[in-house]
Design a protein around this motif. Structure first.
Motif, PDB file in Angstrom:
ATOM      1  N   PRO A  39       0.828  -1.216   0.000  1.00 17.51           N
ATOM      2  CA  PRO A  39       0.000   0.000   0.000  1.00 17.51           C
ATOM      3  C   PRO A  39       0.858   1.261   0.000  1.00 17.51           C
ATOM      4  CG  PRO A  39       0.107  -0.908   2.197  1.00 17.51           C
ATOM      5  CD  PRO A  39       0.851  -1.864   1.305  1.00 17.51           C
ATOM      6  N   ASP A  40       0.226   2.382  -0.332  1.00 20.45           N
ATOM      7  CA  ASP A  40       0.895   3.677  -0.258  1.00 20.45           C
ATOM      8  C   ASP A  40       1.062   4.088   1.193  1.00 20.45           C
ATOM      9  OD1 ASP A  40       1.208   4.130  -2.938  1.00 20.45           O
ATOM     10  OD2 ASP A  40      -0.701   5.181  -3.154  1.00 20.45           O
ATOM     11  N   ASP A  41       2.118   4.820   1.478  1.00 16.97           N
ATOM     12  CA  ASP A  41       2.305   5.407   2.795  1.00 16.97           C
ATOM     13  C   ASP A  41       1.449   6.655   2.915  1.00 16.97           C
ATOM     14  OD1 ASP A  41       4.142   3.542   3.571  1.00 16.97           O
ATOM     15  OD2 ASP A  41       5.876   4.737   2.965  1.00 16.97           O
ATOM     16  N   VAL A  42       1.183   7.078   4.152  1.00 22.68           N
ATOM     17  CA  VAL A  42       0.440   8.302   4.392  1.00 22.68           C
ATOM     18  C   VAL A  42       1.223   9.500   3.859  1.00 22.68           C
ATOM     19  CG1 VAL A  42      -0.546   9.767   6.192  1.00 22.68           C
ATOM     20  CG2 VAL A  42      -0.695   7.294   6.399  1.00 22.68           C
ATOM     21  N   GLU A  43       2.538   9.474   4.048  1.00 23.63           N
ATOM     22  CA  GLU A  43       3.375  10.571   3.563  1.00 23.63           C
ATOM     23  C   GLU A  43       3.354  10.649   2.042  1.00 23.63           C
ATOM     24  OE1 GLU A  43       4.535   8.266   5.718  1.00 23.63           O
ATOM     25  OE2 GLU A  43       4.626   9.424   7.560  1.00 23.63           O
ATOM     26  N   ASP A  44       3.310   9.487   1.368  1.00 22.28           N
ATOM     27  CA  ASP A  44       3.241   9.496  -0.088  1.00 22.28           C
ATOM     28  C   ASP A  44       1.956  10.159  -0.564  1.00 22.28           C
ATOM     29  OD1 ASP A  44       5.648   8.206  -0.307  1.00 22.28           O
ATOM     30  OD2 ASP A  44       4.761   6.212  -0.565  1.00 22.28           O
ATOM     31  N   ARG A  45       0.857   9.866   0.096  1.00 20.46           N
ATOM     32  CA  ARG A  45      -0.417  10.487  -0.287  1.00 20.46           C
ATOM     33  C   ARG A  45      -0.391  11.998  -0.065  1.00 20.46           C
ATOM     34  NH1 ARG A  45      -3.647   6.083   2.934  1.00 20.46           N
ATOM     35  NH2 ARG A  45      -3.352   4.321   1.567  1.00 20.46           N
ATOM     36  N   GLN A  46       0.248  12.443   1.022  1.00 18.03           N
ATOM     37  CA  GLN A  46       0.356  13.879   1.273  1.00 18.03           C
ATOM     38  C   GLN A  46       1.204  14.557   0.212  1.00 18.03           C
ATOM     39  OE1 GLN A  46       1.927  14.118   5.223  1.00 18.03           O
ATOM     40  NE2 GLN A  46      -0.043  13.720   6.210  1.00 18.03           N
ATOM     41  N   ILE A  47       2.274  13.923  -0.199  1.00 20.20           N
ATOM     42  CA  ILE A  47       3.136  14.501  -1.233  1.00 20.20           C
ATOM     43  C   ILE A  47       2.387  14.601  -2.552  1.00 20.20           C
ATOM     44  CG2 ILE A  47       5.195  14.037  -2.629  1.00 20.20           C
ATOM     45  CD1 ILE A  47       6.455  12.899  -0.078  1.00 20.20           C
ATOM     46  N   VAL A  48       1.586  13.589  -2.895  1.00 25.34           N
ATOM     47  CA  VAL A  48       0.815  13.628  -4.132  1.00 25.34           C
ATOM     48  C   VAL A  48      -0.216  14.750  -4.076  1.00 25.34           C
ATOM     49  CG1 VAL A  48      -0.875  12.335  -5.490  1.00 25.34           C
ATOM     50  CG2 VAL A  48       1.203  11.213  -4.707  1.00 25.34           C
ATOM     51  N   ARG A  49      -0.896  14.906  -2.930  1.00 28.55           N
ATOM     52  CA  ARG A  49      -1.881  15.998  -2.805  1.00 28.55           C
ATOM     53  C   ARG A  49      -1.216  17.360  -2.931  1.00 28.55           C
ATOM     54  NH1 ARG A  49      -4.470  12.729   1.334  1.00 28.55           N
ATOM     55  NH2 ARG A  49      -3.183  13.779   2.867  1.00 28.55           N
ATOM     56  N   ARG A  50      -0.055  17.537  -2.314  1.00 23.61           N
ATOM     57  CA  ARG A  50       0.652  18.817  -2.422  1.00 23.61           C
ATOM     58  C   ARG A  50       1.121  19.067  -3.852  1.00 23.61           C
ATOM     59  NH1 ARG A  50       4.143  18.255   3.035  1.00 23.61           N
ATOM     60  NH2 ARG A  50       2.549  18.997   4.470  1.00 23.61           N
ATOM     61  N   GLU A  68      -0.339  18.002  -6.569  1.00 21.45           N
ATOM     62  CA  GLU A  68      -1.508  18.336  -7.389  1.00 21.45           C
ATOM     63  C   GLU A  68      -1.933  19.784  -7.203  1.00 21.45           C
ATOM     64  OE1 GLU A  68      -4.346  15.453  -6.117  1.00 21.45           O
ATOM     65  OE2 GLU A  68      -3.596  13.907  -7.484  1.00 21.45           O
ATOM     66  N   ARG A  69      -1.723  20.332  -5.996  1.00 26.34           N
ATOM     67  CA  ARG A  69      -2.105  21.724  -5.711  1.00 26.34           C
ATOM     68  C   ARG A  69      -0.957  22.700  -5.943  1.00 26.34           C
ATOM     69  NH1 ARG A  69      -4.616  20.749   0.152  1.00 26.34           N
ATOM     70  NH2 ARG A  69      -2.762  19.480   0.209  1.00 26.34           N
ATOM     71  N   ASP A  70       0.208  22.212  -6.402  1.00 32.94           N
ATOM     72  CA  ASP A  70       1.412  23.038  -6.565  1.00 32.94           C
ATOM     73  C   ASP A  70       1.771  23.740  -5.275  1.00 32.94           C
ATOM     74  OD1 ASP A  70       2.274  22.458  -9.048  1.00 32.94           O
ATOM     75  OD2 ASP A  70       1.213  24.093 -10.044  1.00 32.94           O
ATOM     76  N   GLU A  71       1.695  23.018  -4.193  1.00 35.68           N
ATOM     77  CA  GLU A  71       1.953  23.566  -2.869  1.00 35.68           C
ATOM     78  C   GLU A  71       3.338  23.125  -2.403  1.00 35.68           C
ATOM     79  OE1 GLU A  71       0.157  22.515   1.435  1.00 35.68           O
ATOM     80  OE2 GLU A  71      -1.304  23.018  -0.100  1.00 35.68           O
ATOM     81  N   VAL A  72       4.061  24.039  -1.795  1.00 35.55           N
ATOM     82  CA  VAL A  72       5.391  23.735  -1.278  1.00 35.55           C
ATOM     83  C   VAL A  72       5.262  23.425   0.208  1.00 35.55           C
ATOM     84  CG1 VAL A  72       7.709  24.628  -0.929  1.00 35.55           C
ATOM     85  CG2 VAL A  72       6.438  25.255  -2.972  1.00 35.55           C
ATOM     86  N   ALA A  73       5.991  22.415   0.654  1.00 36.58           N
ATOM     87  CA  ALA A  73       5.960  22.061   2.070  1.00 36.58           C
ATOM     88  C   ALA A  73       6.606  23.180   2.888  1.00 36.58           C
ATOM     89  CB  ALA A  73       6.705  20.754   2.300  1.00 36.58           C
ATOM     90  N   THR A  74       6.102  23.365   4.105  1.00 35.97           N
ATOM     91  CA  THR A  74       6.684  24.383   4.965  1.00 35.97           C
ATOM     92  C   THR A  74       8.057  23.929   5.407  1.00 35.97           C
ATOM     93  OG1 THR A  74       5.654  23.371   6.886  1.00 35.97           O
ATOM     94  CG2 THR A  74       4.441  25.146   5.801  1.00 35.97           C
ATOM     95  N   ALA A  75       9.004  24.821   5.267  1.00 37.35           N
ATOM     96  CA  ALA A  75      10.389  24.478   5.597  1.00 37.35           C
ATOM     97  C   ALA A  75      10.712  24.949   7.010  1.00 37.35           C
ATOM     98  CB  ALA A  75      11.337  25.132   4.605  1.00 37.35           C
ATOM     99  N   ASP A  76      11.592  24.223   7.686  1.00 41.00           N
ATOM    100  CA  ASP A  76      12.074  24.624   8.994  1.00 41.00           C
ATOM    101  C   ASP A  76      13.214  25.603   8.777  1.00 41.00           C
ATOM    102  OD1 ASP A  76      12.653  24.846  11.660  1.00 41.00           O
ATOM    103  OD2 ASP A  76      13.655  22.905  11.813  1.00 41.00           O
TER     104      ASP A  76
END
Length: 160
Positions: free
Chosen positions: A110-121, A123-131
């Motif tokens: 199965p897909d990981d939860v993190e993989d699904r989050q990366i795919v959603r981001r 699709e929305r052209d969203e950049v992850a918040t950086a530390d």
């Protein structure tokens, strides 16, 4: 290999290509059974490739014949080691596939939860918040205290 020692025949080269390409194709699948078959095919293709690299001839035993007519023992030893490693990896993957089938009734990875989050981001052209940091050693739990514990003990502050 052919008996003249001129090198590998075209049939062996094609066999290596087919085994390796089918093995890689099966490794890219999501089913653990197909991944297992891919590892077996890839291992056999690589073993055949290693054996093609050696010199053909008689048994590599001292005293069995002239030295210049003996086969190269190094590829044989490498293939024997590769067979053992492939067998161990196959047994491990077979146990993982059985456990997956026993627990979930399916052998698909199965897909990981993190993989699904990366795919959603994506699709929305969203950049992850950086530390960006800048909090200092007291405010950020990921930061390491730069002062060693011995200095704090000498000063009498104690160890946290």
């Amino acid at each position: 290999m052919n008996g003249g020692g001129a090198g590998p025949t075209a049939v062996l080269v094609v066999a290596v290509g087919v085994l390796v390409s089918c093995g890689v194709r099966l490794l890219l699948e999501r089913s653990l059974t197909r991944i297992l078959l891919g590892i077996v095919l890839l291992g056999n293709g690589v073993n055949l490739l290693i054996m093609m690299g050696g010199r053909s001839g008689g048994a590599p035993v001292v005293g069995a014949g002239p030295v210049d007519r003996m086969s190269d023992p190094l590829p044989q030893a490498m293939v024997l080691t590769s067979i053992v490693i492939t067998f161990g990896l196959t047994a491990f993957l077979l146990a993982v596939a059985y456990r997956s089938w026993y627990l979930t009734g399916d052998d698909e990875v199965p897909d990981d939860v993190e993989d699904r989050q990366i795919v959603r981001r994506a699709e929305r052209d969203e950049v992850a918040t950086a530390d960006l940091g800048g909090e200092g050693p007291g405010a950020d739990p990921e930061q390491v205290d730069p002062e060693p514990a011995r200095r704090r003990l000498r000063r009498g502050d104690g160890v946290a």
